[in-house]
Write an enzyme that holds these catalytic residues in place. Structure first.
Site, PDB file in Angstrom:
ATOM      1  N   ASN A 118      41.667  50.815 -43.479  1.00  0.00           N
ATOM      2  CA  ASN A 118      41.351  51.995 -44.306  1.00  0.00           C
ATOM      3  C   ASN A 118      41.760  51.825 -45.767  1.00  0.00           C
ATOM      4  O   ASN A 118      41.937  52.810 -46.481  1.00  0.00           O
ATOM      5  CB  ASN A 118      42.070  53.223 -43.746  1.00  0.00           C
ATOM      6  CG  ASN A 118      41.622  53.534 -42.339  1.00  0.00           C
ATOM      7  OD1 ASN A 118      40.434  53.458 -42.029  1.00  0.00           O
ATOM      8  ND2 ASN A 118      42.560  53.860 -41.476  1.00  0.00           N
TER       9      ASN A 118
ATOM     10  N   HIS B   5      42.227  65.483 -36.611  1.00  0.00           N
ATOM     11  CA  HIS B   5      43.061  64.343 -36.218  1.00  0.00           C
ATOM     12  C   HIS B   5      44.142  64.727 -35.200  1.00  0.00           C
ATOM     13  O   HIS B   5      44.624  65.865 -35.195  1.00  0.00           O
ATOM     14  CB  HIS B   5      43.722  63.785 -37.485  1.00  0.00           C
ATOM     15  CG  HIS B   5      44.424  62.490 -37.294  1.00  0.00           C
ATOM     16  ND1 HIS B   5      45.790  62.380 -37.289  1.00  0.00           N
ATOM     17  CD2 HIS B   5      43.946  61.234 -37.100  1.00  0.00           C
ATOM     18  CE1 HIS B   5      46.136  61.116 -37.121  1.00  0.00           C
ATOM     19  NE2 HIS B   5      45.030  60.387 -37.010  1.00  0.00           N
TER      20      HIS B   5
ATOM     21  N   GLU C 134      39.593  68.770 -41.775  1.00  0.00           N
ATOM     22  CA  GLU C 134      39.674  67.588 -42.637  1.00  0.00           C
ATOM     23  C   GLU C 134      38.545  67.725 -43.651  1.00  0.00           C
ATOM     24  O   GLU C 134      37.530  68.349 -43.349  1.00  0.00           O
ATOM     25  CB  GLU C 134      39.458  66.309 -41.808  1.00  0.00           C
ATOM     26  CG  GLU C 134      40.578  66.061 -40.832  1.00  0.00           C
ATOM     27  CD  GLU C 134      40.309  64.905 -39.851  1.00  0.00           C
ATOM     28  OE1 GLU C 134      39.529  63.992 -40.178  1.00  0.00           O
ATOM     29  OE2 GLU C 134      40.895  64.946 -38.767  1.00  0.00           O
TER      30      GLU C 134
ATOM     31  N   SER D 218      37.717  61.558 -39.937  1.00  0.00           N
ATOM     32  CA  SER D 218      38.151  60.165 -39.793  1.00  0.00           C
ATOM     33  C   SER D 218      37.264  59.340 -38.876  1.00  0.00           C
ATOM     34  O   SER D 218      37.163  58.137 -39.052  1.00  0.00           O
ATOM     35  CB  SER D 218      39.585  60.127 -39.273  1.00  0.00           C
ATOM     36  OG  SER D 218      39.668  60.721 -37.998  1.00  0.00           O
TER      37      SER D 218
ATOM     38  N   ASP E 186      43.005  68.579 -44.690  1.00  0.00           N
ATOM     39  CA  ASP E 186      43.551  67.221 -44.609  1.00  0.00           C
ATOM     40  C   ASP E 186      42.600  66.293 -45.363  1.00  0.00           C
ATOM     41  O   ASP E 186      41.452  66.094 -44.956  1.00  0.00           O
ATOM     42  CB  ASP E 186      43.667  66.835 -43.125  1.00  0.00           C
ATOM     43  CG  ASP E 186      44.155  65.409 -42.905  1.00  0.00           C
ATOM     44  OD1 ASP E 186      43.930  64.551 -43.784  1.00  0.00           O
ATOM     45  OD2 ASP E 186      44.737  65.143 -41.840  1.00  0.00           O
TER      46      ASP E 186
ATOM     47  N   HIS F  53      41.220  60.906 -45.768  1.00  0.00           N
ATOM     48  CA  HIS F  53      40.156  59.924 -46.025  1.00  0.00           C
ATOM     49  C   HIS F  53      39.345  60.240 -47.285  1.00  0.00           C
ATOM     50  O   HIS F  53      38.402  59.523 -47.602  1.00  0.00           O
ATOM     51  CB  HIS F  53      39.237  59.816 -44.812  1.00  0.00           C
ATOM     52  CG  HIS F  53      39.968  59.329 -43.601  1.00  0.00           C
ATOM     53  ND1 HIS F  53      40.169  57.996 -43.344  1.00  0.00           N
ATOM     54  CD2 HIS F  53      40.631  60.004 -42.621  1.00  0.00           C
ATOM     55  CE1 HIS F  53      40.894  57.858 -42.244  1.00  0.00           C
ATOM     56  NE2 HIS F  53      41.180  59.069 -41.779  1.00  0.00           N
TER      57      HIS F  53
ATOM     58  N   LYS G 136      45.895  55.244 -47.061  1.00  0.00           N
ATOM     59  CA  LYS G 136      44.514  54.757 -46.917  1.00  0.00           C
ATOM     60  C   LYS G 136      44.018  54.282 -48.290  1.00  0.00           C
ATOM     61  O   LYS G 136      44.430  53.222 -48.734  1.00  0.00           O
ATOM     62  CB  LYS G 136      43.685  55.835 -46.250  1.00  0.00           C
ATOM     63  CG  LYS G 136      44.364  56.214 -44.908  1.00  0.00           C
ATOM     64  CD  LYS G 136      43.631  57.156 -44.070  1.00  0.00           C
ATOM     65  CE  LYS G 136      44.498  57.736 -42.957  1.00  0.00           C
ATOM     66  NZ  LYS G 136      45.101  56.779 -42.030  1.00  0.00           N
TER      67      LYS G 136
END
Ligand SMILES: Cc1ncc(COP(=O)(O)O)c(C=O)c1O
Length: 384
Positions: free
Chosen positions: A45, A133, A177, A181, A206, A209, A237
């Site tokens: 990542n 997640h 998120e 992910s 979140d 990413h 990441k």
């Protein structure tokens, strides 16, 4: 106890789901070495290639030499160094928030922050996207608050759940998120902010990413959606290092310093980690060219996979799921790519829903257009 442990492992093995740790290390140019073999790496990542950037390594070494190997205590005892506060001020400036707070890891941040938030009110109701997640699930369980999961990215379903269950709670927390992910798609933050406002809920996003990859100067998708959301993200990441942050109003920071067990009872992040964080926060805002290149690689990969007849769900980011359905097909594709010198991770239940086993492809700004063509060629030569 050990008999039960053995039985658990036997059950996993019977389903061909045993996981093992395999040492590897990153190389420049989106490569890695594993089992003595150099592979083109679509599994890590490190989206901007910062994990190997000399500035992060140098500042990490410099901070360790200057300030030592450890912070010595938790933040509230003696562990708050001026460098923690400096990095937190940088995070707040980067994210456009009033304040910020560092955490040991993204997993730990979610698992600690959500229960701390929930206990602010006698009865908090949590509304979470079903694909969040594992760390958010852990946080929701630890919160012991009623959690309602809405269908993935389905704001109508969320609105319905808020209408049905929100009114009886003292406080409402919506959790998502911004970039998912495993699916590589994005949350509708405009709609989520609006629903939070309508239902007097707090939105928690979140950005693990999205940080570094999206938004103005890489500040994340939430930076494009003004609202009152609490935003967490990781340094692990695109920011190439380790650790996590919460970007929030000063009120919430003060609350966490007093109420968040995962912060209060855990040793503060060490100087070497802070050095890498500091360097990443300096570099990331200047990396628009790398972000544009990464976006173009994603477009080309999705287009190429669609031409080969593969489903990539609603991916619109650097994370591209190559959906194969049955677990054995995802494993076979993973092996096939490995034989061609490419590392990409087969992902199976329980990490993703049954029937959606996939190979998760993570693109990096350090990949070239030719690397993506090589991947497409390898995928295209797979015999179903
Ligand atoms: C959405 C999401 N949140 C949190 C985490 C955990 O972050 P960390 O690896 O820093 O613990 C991850 C990492 O896989 C993630 O994908």
């Amino acid at each position: 106890m050990l008999d039960h442990i053995r039985q658990s492992l036997d059950t996993v093995a019977a389903k061909h789901r045993t996981r093992v740790l395999r040492p590897a290390h990153l190389l420049p140019g989106g490569r890695l070495v594993r089992d003595g073999r150099e592979l083109l790496d679509f599994a890590s990542n490190d989206y901007l290639g910062l994990a190997l950037h000399p500035l992060l390594a140098e500042r990490s070494c410099h901070y360790a030499r200057e300030y030592g190997a450890g912070a010595g205590a938790s933040r509230l005892i003696t562990g708050t160094m001026p460098q923690h506060e400096a990095v937190e001020a940088k995070v707040a400036a980067f994210k456009g928030s009033e304040a910020a707070l560092l955490f040991a890891s993204g997993w730990q941040a979610n698992a600690a922050l959500i229960p701390a938030l929930a206990k602010a009110a006698p009865a908090t109701a949590i509304f979470a996207d079903e694909l969040v997640h594992n760390s958010i699930h852990a946080g929701c369980r630890a919160a012991r608050a009623t959690t309602h999961f809405f269908r993935h990215n389905d704001c109508d379903h969320l609105a319905q759940l808020l209408a049905e269950h929100g009114g009886t709670a003292d406080a409402r927390l919506i959790v998502t998120e911004s970039v998912f992910s495993m699916d590589g798609d994005r949350a509708d933050l405009t709609r989520l902010n609006a629903l939070a406002a309508t239902h007097d809920a707090l939105l928690y996003v979140d950005e693990a990413h999205a940080t570094g990859v999206f938004g103005p100067r890489g500040a994340g998708l939430s930076a494009e959606h003004p609202g009152n959301a609490l935003v967490m993200g990781t340094f692990s990441k695109a920011l190439g290092g380790f650790g996590a942050y919460l970007a929030c109003p000063a009120l919430v920071r003060d609350y966490m310093v007093n109420m968040c067990a995962g912060l209060i009872f855990s040793t503060a992040p060490p100087p070497a980690v802070l050095g890498a964080m500091d360097a990443a926060l300096e570099l990331v805002p200047q990396m628009d060219a790398q972000r544009a290149h990464l976006a173009a690689l994603g477009e080309r990969l999705r287009q190429g996979l669609a031409a080969l007849g593969f489903d990539t769900l609603a991916s619109s980011t650097q994370i591209v799921p190559l959906v194969l359905g049955p677990e054995q097909a995802a494993l076979a594709m993973g092996e096939h790519l490995l034989a061609a010198g490419l590392a990409a991770l087969p992902i199976r239940p329980p990490t993703v829903p049954n029937g959606t086993s996939r190979v998760r492809i993570a693109l990096r700004a350090t990949h070239s257009a030719d690397d993506v063509e090589r991947l497409l060629e390898a995928v295209g030569s797979w015999q179903r």
